[in-house]
Design a protein around this motif. Structure first.
Motif, PDB file in Angstrom:
ATOM      1  N   ALA A 192      23.188 -49.936  19.650  1.00  0.00           N
ATOM      2  CA  ALA A 192      22.555 -51.044  20.367  1.00  0.00           C
ATOM      3  C   ALA A 192      22.814 -50.935  21.863  1.00  0.00           C
ATOM      4  O   ALA A 192      21.926 -51.207  22.682  1.00  0.00           O
TER       5      ALA A 192
ATOM      6  N   ARG B 143      20.124 -53.018  23.773  1.00  0.00           N
ATOM      7  CA  ARG B 143      19.839 -54.161  22.907  1.00  0.00           C
ATOM      8  C   ARG B 143      21.148 -54.857  22.499  1.00  0.00           C
ATOM      9  O   ARG B 143      21.383 -55.152  21.330  1.00  0.00           O
TER      10      ARG B 143
ATOM     11  N   GLY C 117      22.126 -57.792  23.825  1.00  0.00           N
ATOM     12  CA  GLY C 117      22.009 -59.232  24.007  1.00  0.00           C
ATOM     13  C   GLY C 117      22.579 -59.727  25.318  1.00  0.00           C
ATOM     14  O   GLY C 117      22.505 -60.927  25.612  1.00  0.00           O
TER      15      GLY C 117
ATOM     16  N   TYR D 233      14.540 -66.816  23.548  1.00  0.00           N
ATOM     17  CA  TYR D 233      14.364 -65.714  22.587  1.00  0.00           C
ATOM     18  C   TYR D 233      12.957 -65.660  21.996  1.00  0.00           C
ATOM     19  O   TYR D 233      12.742 -65.014  20.977  1.00  0.00           O
TER      20      TYR D 233
ATOM     21  N   ASP E  70      11.488 -62.077  21.288  1.00  0.00           N
ATOM     22  CA  ASP E  70      12.272 -61.156  20.446  1.00  0.00           C
ATOM     23  C   ASP E  70      13.378 -60.417  21.181  1.00  0.00           C
ATOM     24  O   ASP E  70      13.726 -59.284  20.811  1.00  0.00           O
TER      25      ASP E  70
ATOM     26  N   PRO F 119      17.166 -59.582  21.657  1.00  0.00           N
ATOM     27  CA  PRO F 119      18.217 -59.655  20.634  1.00  0.00           C
ATOM     28  C   PRO F 119      19.320 -60.657  20.987  1.00  0.00           C
ATOM     29  O   PRO F 119      19.619 -60.903  22.154  1.00  0.00           O
TER      30      PRO F 119
END
Length: 455
Positions: free
Chosen positions: A303, A308, A310, A428, A431, A433
């Motif tokens: 990630a 990704r 967050g 969010y 989409d 994360p």
């Protein structure tokens, strides 16, 4: 009977230029003609990567600068260089002295092969203003902390740029391999003239504001000279001489920028003095530091690599790396801190990923920069330094422009709210994360582990 014309071979490596090039001067003095050569070492050039494309663009430029006399050969330099020297009857092969562990081992093997055939490898100059190993303290001990090194480095000083030969008698007519085709179809600015042009634009434009703006990834005000310096398209002596002429009395901006060059020289010196630190912790007292592993950690690392996590500033940096082969230096520190101190992963994992993608990937600067962030390398007491990705983002990208540039899922968020999508009801809706870890909890875990390792 007149002496036959002599050929000297100039083997280019991290010095793809004709100005301020001591090895070029030595090769011109040694031979009637000079054969310029670059060996594509498959163990170093991984085709299809941004770094490979950048190197190929630089070599294409160098070929033009040598009037298309640059000879390209592919293979192991230990075999290729002696064979080429024998092919043209050269008694000497001239190089810029190498300083990395791999480069030193390679050159020792090439030198032995040349000597076995009655030829010489002649090393002149260095890729640095001051050669690694020269700056030491009063007891003759190398430095492990930047600030005293930088003071001693400045006090030592450096020579003026080497003059360019008035005439370079290139040797021609030698078979050359074709350069591999680059993967990218975009035009890449590379080569000595592009580097000099870029430096001139920065010197006369953005240098004066460098101390103020250098940590802002949303502003394109850094020099972007890391890649030209890596490939030797410009020598740091040239830069330092121009800085001195530009600001004779000195300024905060020129001092700050010179410090960045000093960091490059410092890390090269550390690697010279401690070759094992390329891939191992410089500080042995932290070798027992606990790291995470297993499927969950592997998923988190993936990630991180894909941008990704967050955490917007981290993801923006990692996506810029994949797209451009470049990342702003402040964001490099943020992303490195996140991997090592939020995900608890040993720094070589991240250092390898960076080297695989960065067009300016330099093992000394990259790997020791990673250790600095991880707290296992240079500096006195960095174990408590844990970058908060949220406060770092809002401080250095206050309007969220850098995040929105690289994270399209957050472009609907205005201003600094792009750094905290969890604080918005619509954060969010495209989409983006969720956060893969809680920073505050992981920070406490990191400090606990560091204290245990230090004890």
């Amino acid at each position: 009977m007149a002496d036959e014309p002599s050929v000297s071979v100039l083997w280019f490596r991290r010095d793809l230029r004709l100005n301020d090039h001591p090895a070029l001067l030595a090769s011109v003095a040694a031979g009637t003609t000079v054969l310029p050569v670059f060996v594509i070492d498959p163990s170093l050039l991984h085709e299809g990567t941004p770094r490979a494309d950048r190197l190929l663009a630089s070599l294409a430029s160098l070929s033009r600068d040598t009037r298309d006399n640059l000879v390209i050969r592919t293979g192991d330099p230990v075999e290729v260089v002696p064979e080429l020297a024998a092919e043209v009857g050269a008694s000497q092969v001239h190089v810029t002295r190498e300083t990395t562990p791999y480069g030193r081992r390679r050159d020792e093997a090439v030198e032995a092969a040349l000597q076995a055939a009655g030829r010489q490898l002649v090393a002149t100059g260095t890729p640095y203003a001051v050669g690694p190993g020269i700056v030491v303290n009063q007891s003759g001990t190398p430095y492990k902390v930047f600030t005293p090194f930088s003071r001693a480095w400045r006090e030592h000083g450096w020579p003026a740029p080497a003059e360019r030969p008035t005439r370079i008698p290139w040797h021609h007519g030698v078979r050359s391999d074709d350069l591999p085709e680059p993967t990218s179809t975009e035009r890449i600015e590379a080569g000595e003239q592009a580097a000099l042009k870029r430096w001139e634009a920065f010197l006369t434009g953005d240098l004066d504001g460098y101390a103020r703006d250098r940590d802002r990834p949303d502003h394109d005000t850094t020099s972007r000279l890391s890649a030209p310096l890596k490939y030797g398209e410009i020598h740091p002596r040239t830069i330092l001489a121009d800085i001195a002429a530009h600001s004779a009395g000195g300024s905060k901006a020129t001092h700050t920028f010179t410090n960045e060059l000093a960091w490059r020289e410092f890390y090269a010196d550390v690697l010279w003095q401690h070759p094992a630190s390329a891939w191992h912790d410089l500080r042995p007292e932290l070798e027992r530091l606990e790291y995470d592993s297993g499927p969950e950690t592997d998923a988190r690392v993936e990630a991180w690599k894909q941008g990704r996590t967050g955490y917007p500033i981290v993801d923006a940096g990692m996506r810029q790396l994949l797209a451009e082969g470049f990342m702003h230096n402040r964001v490099r520190m943020i992303t490195a801190s996140f991997l090592t101190k939020d995900l608890h992963v040993w720094w070589p994992v991240g250092a390898r990923h960076f080297l695989d993608h960065l067009i300016d990937g330099d093992i000394a600067s990259n790997n020791h920069g990673w250790q600095w962030c991880a707290g296992t390398g240079t500096d006195a007491s960095p174990y408590f330094r844990v970058f908060n990705p949220i406060t770092q983002g809002t401080k250095f990208d206050p309007d969220g422009e850098y995040v929105r540039r690289w994270v399209p899922e957050l472009r609907h968020l205005k201003g600094r709210t792009a750094h905290e999508p969890w604080a918005r009801k619509d954060g969010y809706e495209h989409d983006y994360p969720q956060r893969i870890v809680d920073h505050d909890a992981e920070r406490k875990k990191t400090l606990s582990r560091y204290e245990a390792a230090r004890r």
